[in-house]
Enzyme design. Structure first.
Site, mmCIF file in Angstrom:
data_model
loop_
_atom_site.group_PDB
_atom_site.id
_atom_site.type_symbol
_atom_site.label_atom_id
_atom_site.label_comp_id
_atom_site.label_asym_id
_atom_site.label_seq_id
_atom_site.Cartn_x
_atom_site.Cartn_y
_atom_site.Cartn_z
ATOM 1 N N PRO A 95 0.819 -1.223 0.000
ATOM 2 C CA PRO A 95 0.000 0.000 0.000
ATOM 3 C C PRO A 95 0.849 1.267 0.000
ATOM 4 O O PRO A 95 0.338 2.369 -0.225
ATOM 5 C CB PRO A 95 -0.837 -0.113 1.276
ATOM 6 C CG PRO A 95 -0.297 -1.257 2.052
ATOM 7 C CD PRO A 95 0.550 -2.087 1.151
ATOM 8 N N GLU A 122 2.674 -7.863 8.697
ATOM 9 C CA GLU A 122 2.691 -6.416 8.930
ATOM 10 C C GLU A 122 3.622 -5.681 7.988
ATOM 11 O O GLU A 122 3.645 -4.461 7.942
ATOM 12 C CB GLU A 122 3.097 -6.123 10.385
ATOM 13 C CG GLU A 122 2.100 -6.601 11.402
ATOM 14 C CD GLU A 122 0.688 -6.085 11.127
ATOM 15 O OE1 GLU A 122 0.529 -4.870 10.961
ATOM 16 O OE2 GLU A 122 -0.225 -6.920 11.061
ATOM 17 N N ARG A 160 -3.312 -8.131 -20.600
ATOM 18 C CA ARG A 160 -4.292 -7.810 -21.650
ATOM 19 C C ARG A 160 -3.788 -6.739 -22.613
ATOM 20 O O ARG A 160 -4.357 -6.545 -23.676
ATOM 21 C CB ARG A 160 -5.667 -7.481 -21.066
ATOM 22 C CG ARG A 160 -5.715 -6.278 -20.178
ATOM 23 C CD ARG A 160 -7.057 -6.191 -19.478
ATOM 24 N NE ARG A 160 -8.159 -5.970 -20.398
ATOM 25 C CZ ARG A 160 -8.387 -4.823 -21.030
ATOM 26 N NH1 ARG A 160 -7.567 -3.806 -20.868
ATOM 27 N NH2 ARG A 160 -9.416 -4.700 -21.839
ATOM 28 N N ASP A 175 -10.340 1.514 -24.369
ATOM 29 C CA ASP A 175 -10.538 1.283 -22.940
ATOM 30 C C ASP A 175 -10.627 2.581 -22.168
ATOM 31 O O ASP A 175 -9.919 3.541 -22.477
ATOM 32 C CB ASP A 175 -9.322 0.552 -22.354
ATOM 33 C CG ASP A 175 -9.477 -0.939 -22.418
ATOM 34 O OD1 ASP A 175 -10.575 -1.399 -22.717
ATOM 35 O OD2 ASP A 175 -8.476 -1.632 -22.160
HETATM 36 N N1 ADE Z 1 -0.953 -5.118 0.066
HETATM 37 C C1 ADE Z 1 -1.866 -4.722 0.977
HETATM 38 N N2 ADE Z 1 -2.588 -3.698 0.513
HETATM 39 C C2 ADE Z 1 -2.126 -3.411 -0.734
HETATM 40 C C3 ADE Z 1 -2.459 -2.455 -1.708
HETATM 41 N N3 ADE Z 1 -3.406 -1.553 -1.524
HETATM 42 N N4 ADE Z 1 -1.752 -2.464 -2.876
HETATM 43 C C4 ADE Z 1 -0.775 -3.345 -3.070
HETATM 44 N N5 ADE Z 1 -0.412 -4.274 -2.179
HETATM 45 C C5 ADE Z 1 -1.078 -4.316 -1.021
#
Ligand code: ADE
Length: 256
Positions: A95, A122, A160, A175
């Site tokens: 994230p 974590e 794709r 697209d």
């Molecule tokens: N792992 C946990 N959340 C994630 C996300 N939003 N994007 C990529 N990998 C992740």
């Protein structure tokens, strides 16, 4: 294209084999996906892949050694078989990564090989970030249980785009996001359903009018739903005028 995925849950990637676009791409040899269990690169009896965080705190951290060893082994295999593998992206799904987009998918689709690392628990030992990965990608501002689903999203979006994977090159060209805008509305038969008619212009057979209508609809839809995308889209001077007109209509209805 060759894609190698490091994960603690290789079985999750079985779903890439269900019939669909992906199956066809694999069968035709356009893409090869290899999954690697990070646990297979441990050397202890219990195949431990995680450990407590230095400094304390909840949750376990993925250890660096098996991840480094897995990537190094994959790289040497790639260099053996793909002499011209070029620059080899090693991407951590997290994230904290750069937000994934159609632009990034396009950029990645130009590589012969990709290595993806799915984070879990974590987090991942920072040395993996600093000394092994070349890129970090997030699929959105939310947290999922691990990088596996994120890796699948990335793989699908990239594969794709490979030439010949989709039936018609047109479907990529139009697209949503490839054009920089959202896609225009689509209709199929029947021409009227429950009293709702398909826009007449689409039945007219007038190709130029249809192209014009679709472009205007794409602009309108983008303006309504994702106006910030229009700032990055190349528009003709006529289209710019159209945007201004549509903005005024919107403003007018907001005031009413
Ligand atoms: N792992 C946990 N959340 C994630 C996300 N939003 N994007 C990529 N990998 C992740």
């Amino acid at each position: 294209m060759r894609i190698d995925i490091l994960t603690l849950f290789p079985e999750m990637f079985q779903c890439l084999l269900v019939p669909g676009i992906f199956e066809r791409a694999i069968e035709r040899g356009m893409v090869r996906v290899n999954t690697h269990n990070i646990r297979d690169y441990t050397h202890d009896k219990h195949h431990v892949v995680d450990d407590y965080a230095y400094g304390g705190g909840a949750g376990m951290i993925l250890k660096p050694e098996p991840i480094f060893e897995a990537v190094e082994s994959i790289k040497s295999d790639i260099y053996k078989e793909e002499v011209n593998s070029g620059e080899l992206p090693v991407i951590l799904l997290t994230p904290q990564g750069r937000p994934f987009s159609q632009q990034i998918a396009l950029e990645l689709s130009r590589h012969a090989c990709l290595i993806l690392i799915c984070g879990r628990y974590e987090g991942v030992d920072e040395r993996v970030r600093q000394h092994l990965v070349t890129d970090e990608v997030s699929i959105g501002d939310y947290v999922i249980s691990g990088g596996e689903l994120a890796a699948m999203v990335l793989v699908d979006a990239v594969v794709r785009l490979l030439p010949g994977v989709l039936g018609s090159e047109d479907s990529v060209q139009n697209d949503s996001h490839t054009t920089g805008m959202l896609e225009y509305p689509q209709y199929t038969r029947p021409a009227e359903y429950r009293g709702w008619a398909v826009p007449e212009v689409l039945l007219s057979g007038n190709h130029a009018e249809i192209v014009k209508w679709r472009r205007e609809q794409a602009i309108w839809r983008t303006l309504e739903r994702r106006p910030e995308l229009l700032d990055k889209t190349e528009l003709s001077s006529e289209e710019k005028k159209l945007v201004d007109r549509l903005k005024n209509i919107r403003l007018g209805s907001a005031i009413k």
